[in-house]
Every structure is written in C-alpha cells, then in structure tokens.
Design an enzyme around this catalytic site. Structure first.
Site, short mmCIF file in Angstrom:
data_model
loop_
_atom_site.label_atom_id
_atom_site.label_comp_id
_atom_site.label_asym_id
_atom_site.label_seq_id
_atom_site.Cartn_x
_atom_site.Cartn_y
_atom_site.Cartn_z
N ARG A 1 -8.19 11.04 11.13
CA ARG A 1 -6.98 10.31 11.54
C ARG A 1 -5.96 11.27 12.14
NH1 ARG A 1 -6.63 5.74 8.57
NH2 ARG A 1 -6.65 6.84 6.60
N TYR A 2 -5.83 12.43 11.55
CA TYR A 2 -4.85 13.43 12.00
C TYR A 2 -5.60 14.55 12.71
CZ TYR A 2 -2.19 11.22 8.18
OH TYR A 2 -1.58 10.34 7.34
N ARG B 1 -6.98 17.72 10.38
CA ARG B 1 -7.71 17.61 9.12
C ARG B 1 -8.58 16.36 9.09
NH1 ARG B 1 -2.39 16.24 8.97
NH2 ARG B 1 -1.52 14.86 7.39
N CYS C 1 -17.97 7.28 -8.50
CA CYS C 1 -16.86 7.91 -9.23
C CYS C 1 -17.22 7.98 -10.71
CB CYS C 1 -15.58 7.09 -9.09
SG CYS C 1 -15.07 6.84 -7.38
N CYS D 1 -11.30 2.61 -10.86
CA CYS D 1 -9.92 2.19 -11.04
C CYS D 1 -9.78 0.78 -10.48
CB CYS D 1 -9.00 3.14 -10.30
SG CYS D 1 -9.35 4.88 -10.70
N CYS E 1 -8.32 0.49 -6.90
CA CYS E 1 -8.85 1.42 -5.89
C CYS E 1 -8.75 0.87 -4.47
CB CYS E 1 -10.32 1.73 -6.20
SG CYS E 1 -11.06 2.80 -4.95
N ARG F 1 -10.47 1.93 -2.03
CA ARG F 1 -11.82 1.90 -1.43
C ARG F 1 -12.75 1.08 -2.31
NH1 ARG F 1 -11.17 7.69 0.02
NH2 ARG F 1 -10.18 7.62 2.07
N ASP G 1 -1.89 0.43 -2.35
CA ASP G 1 -2.43 -0.14 -1.11
C ASP G 1 -2.79 -1.61 -1.28
OD1 ASP G 1 -2.34 2.18 0.58
OD2 ASP G 1 -3.97 3.01 -0.64
N ASP H 1 0.57 4.38 2.93
CA ASP H 1 -0.48 4.48 3.93
C ASP H 1 -0.40 3.19 4.74
OD1 ASP H 1 -2.76 5.73 5.16
OD2 ASP H 1 -3.15 6.63 3.20
N LYS I 1 -0.06 8.10 6.73
CA LYS I 1 0.92 8.06 5.64
C LYS I 1 2.32 8.35 6.16
CE LYS I 1 -2.45 9.76 2.30
NZ LYS I 1 -3.54 9.91 3.30
C1 LIG Z 1 -4.49 10.79 3.16
C2 LIG Z 1 -5.33 11.29 4.24
C3 LIG Z 1 -5.31 12.65 4.58
C4 LIG Z 1 -4.47 13.66 3.86
O1 LIG Z 1 -3.13 13.55 4.21
P1 LIG Z 1 -2.10 14.65 3.73
O2 LIG Z 1 -0.77 14.08 4.12
O3 LIG Z 1 -2.43 15.92 4.46
O4 LIG Z 1 -2.27 14.83 2.25
C5 LIG Z 1 -6.09 13.07 5.62
N1 LIG Z 1 -6.87 12.21 6.31
C6 LIG Z 1 -6.90 10.91 6.01
C7 LIG Z 1 -7.78 10.02 6.80
C8 LIG Z 1 -6.14 10.39 4.96
O5 LIG Z 1 -6.19 9.09 4.66
S1 SF4 Z 2 -9.13 5.42 -6.98
FE1 SF4 Z 2 -11.15 4.69 -6.27
S2 SF4 Z 2 -12.11 6.49 -5.34
FE2 SF4 Z 2 -10.47 7.24 -6.67
S3 SF4 Z 2 -11.44 7.60 -8.67
FE3 SF4 Z 2 -10.55 5.55 -8.75
S4 SF4 Z 2 -12.28 4.23 -8.14
FE4 SF4 Z 2 -12.84 6.30 -7.48
#
Ligand SMILES: *Cc1c(COP(=O)(O)O)cnc(C)c1O
Ligand code: SF4
Length: 350
Positions: A94-95, A98, A107, A111, A114, A116, A276, A313, A320
């Site tokens: 996305r960025y 990174r 996991c 959670c 979550c 995801r 989220d 996010d 974010k």
């Molecule tokens: C959250 C996230 C990051 C990390 O973001 P930081 O602000 O650097 O902690 C990097 N890539 C993606 C796709 C994310 O969702």
């Molecule tokens: S938030 Fe989602 S990905 Fe993270 S530990 Fe919990 S269940 Fe796993």
C-alpha cells in the site's frame, strides 16, 4: 467459578463448555458462530478468563458471541481494502517503502474483532513454497521496499526453523533494511518465545522490530512479561498495538493501566487502532468521538511514553491516518493545553 488450568488450546464451543468458560445453554448459538468464524483460546488466555464475570474483558476478545452473525451494511469482508493492493499472493503493498508479507493465515488465538476474520483460520496454512518464492521475487524486484512486515495470521505460529528461513531470505535482499513482525504470540502463547525462536528472529544484517498486539493490562501476565523481556534482551525492540474495543479497554483507567504496564516492560505503545468494520463486530466498536475523548484523557494524565497514536485504517485501502484529538484551533492562533485551557500562540506582547 474459575476455569481449571487448561493444557491445550480450546477450539470448539463444546470444549469451551467443558472448560466452564461458557454455560451449556449457549452451545447452539455459539456453534452457529463457530461454523462461520474460527475459534481458538490458548491455555494462557483461558486461564485469565473469569467465567463468573459476564463482562470479562478477556472473554469478550476470544469467546464467540451470537452477535457476530449480525452484519451491518457498512461492514465488509475486506474492511481495509487489502485485496486491491495485493500484487502477488501474500503481499500487500500500500505504501511505497514497505510491504506486508502474510506468510501464514493461522493464529494462536482467534480474536472476535479480527479485521482479517474472513481470511484467517486453522488449516489455512502458510504460503506455498512457490507463492513464497514469488513474494520474495516481488520484494527483490522493487528497490523502494525498505521494510518488510511479517504478518498473517500470526507469523510466530510458524516453527523457528521455517521462520529462520524466511528471515534469512529477506535479509539477503540489499535494499530491505528493516524486518518487522506483527504478533500476538508473546502474550497469548509466551512459551513459544524460545531460544530457537529468538535465534530465528535475530538477523545480523538487518534491524528486527516486533509489534505486539495486546488490548488489556491483564494480558501482561508474568509469563508474557518474561517473554517480552527475552525478546528485548535479545536486541529486538518491542512496540505495541492495541485495538480500541467496547467493554474491553474503552475507559481511561484501563487504557492508561495498559500503556503504563507496557512501558514498565520497556515496550513503547505505538498504535491504538480504531476497530475496523469487520463483519459482525459492531458490539465491540466504539465511536471515533469516544476514542478521541480517551486520547485526551491519556494525554492529560500519563507520561508521554504512554501515548500511542490513535489511527483509523480507511476503508477501501487508503491506509492509516491519525485521528487523535486536535489541540490547535482552526485559525492556528489558539492552542489547548493538557488540562483543556486555551492559550494564544504566539502570546500577545504585554
Ligand atoms: C498497517 C500497514 C502497514 C504498516 O503501517 P505503519 O504505519 O508503518 O505501521 C504497512 N502496510 C500495510 C498494507 C498496512 O496495512
Ligand atoms: S487480530 Fe486476527 S490476525 Fe491478529 S491474532 Fe487476532 S485473529 Fe489473528
């Protein structure tokens, strides 16, 4: 009644009933939830749950709830838009500087909130060898990628041997300077932070950071503190990220106690995430107004070391953004202090 000490991870509603974490009459409702979303509660977390407390903040995070099947129109299976930014399987880019590398979709715990939750579950396994090779090729091919964030799922459920292989292959990429691991394991399964795992995480060539997901001060048990100390003493800086959750940490005392406990363990609070829009999680979400009021309370009462950045996010994959309270008036001439008093800036000359 406190639950008996559990030896293995609880994975079904009937195991939760047998462990006295939920009453038997909830079984049919919880079975319907478990058919839709994965369940796992590790011994460390099961031991923390006070089953006599209907509002137990640990239970709220891990024990399924019938309300999870109520989906709101604004909720989405891909709440932060990862799919649009996934150039190859397992990578989210996305960025520019990174990428996330989702090496495994399982996991140690699941959670209930979550983001995801539609992607993670037991038996989903890790990336195949060929998918992993394609992900490494992608990262190798883009010299702008400065940092790789191992995520999932939870990367620390992998064996030390597999993790070491991933770290070694990433370390061999010259333009990647920082490796970051996002995990809940030091808290939910502290026994996994073994000497072999520490050796796997530490690389000579690159800086390794670990970001711990933790939401309530009670999660920092003596064993969790010791696991974090092992990581930090091995030269791996540890930061934290927490999700703001209704009925778990949405009061200033709990949130402040969490941040202080982390700093006392040498862990720097990094992010407080607004929850989220994951399906069936409305009962666990606060409003942004409530989150901002909590951030003001933290700023007013606790050390600067205890201040995370409150972030949202943005749905759709826009990344974010900090959404904390603003202390500067719109005209830029009035600034508010930590006690809520307004001051002119620059001050008027007498
Ligand atoms: C959250 C996230 C990051 C990390 O973001 P930081 O602000 O650097 O902690 C990097 N890539 C993606 C796709 C994310 O969702
Ligand atoms: S938030 Fe989602 S990905 Fe993270 S530990 Fe919990 S269940 Fe796993």
């Amino acid at each position: 009644m406190a639950a008996a000490v559990q030896q293995k991870t609880l994975r079904t509603p009937s195991e939760l009933v047998d462990a006295n974490l939920v009453s038997g009459n909830r079984l049919p409702a919880l079975a319907a939830v478990a058919a839709r979303y994965a369940v796992a509660i590790t011994p460390a977390m099961a031991d923390l749950i006070d089953a006599a407390d209907p509002n137990d903040p640990i239970a709220r995070q891990f024990v399924p709830d019938a309300r999870e099947l109520e989906q709101q129109p604004e909720e989405s299976a891909d709440p932060i838009g990862d799919d649009r930014f996934s150039p190859v399987e397992g990578v989210v880019h996305r960025y520019p500087d990174r990428v996330l590398l989702k090496i495994i979709n399982a996991c140690a715990v699941y959670c209930r909130f979550c983001f995801r939750r539609e992607m993670v579950g037991p038996g989903r396994g890790g990336l195949s060898a060929s998918a992993l090779a394609a992900a490494f090729d992608y990262i190798r091919g883009d010299p702008e990628i400065w940092e790789v964030i191992l995520s999932g799922g939870d990367p620390l459920v992998l064996s030390a041997r597999r993790l070491k292989a991933v770290m070694a292959r990433l370390s061999a990429i010259a333009h990647v300077k920082v490796l970051r691991v996002h995990t809940r394991v030091p808290v939910v399964a502290p026994e996994r932070i073994s000497a072999a795992l520490l050796r796997a995480l530490r690389t000579r060539e690159k800086a390794t950071f670990l970001v711990l997901h933790i939401n309530h001060p009670r999660e920092l048990t003596a064993k969790a503190r010791a696991a974090c100390a092992r990581l930090i003493d091995a030269g791996i800086p540890v930061l934290s990220q927490s999700v703001l959750l209704r009925g778990v940490n949405d009061d200033a005392e709990t949130l402040g106690a969490l941040m202080r406990a982390l700093v006392e363990c040498r862990i720097k609070p990094y992010y407080l995430h607004h929850a989220d829009l994951a399906p069936g999680t409305a009962h666990l979400r606060t409003t942004i107004d409530e989150g901002q009021a909590l951030m003001r309370a933290l700023r007013g009462r606790y050390s600067g070391l205890c201040q995370p950045t409150y972030v949202l996010d943005i749905p759709g994959g826009y990344g974010k953004s900090p959404i904390g309270p603003n202390y500067l008036g719109e005209d830029g001439a009035i600034v508010e202090d930590f006690q809520g008093r307004a001051h002119r800036y620059p001050p008027r000359h007498p």
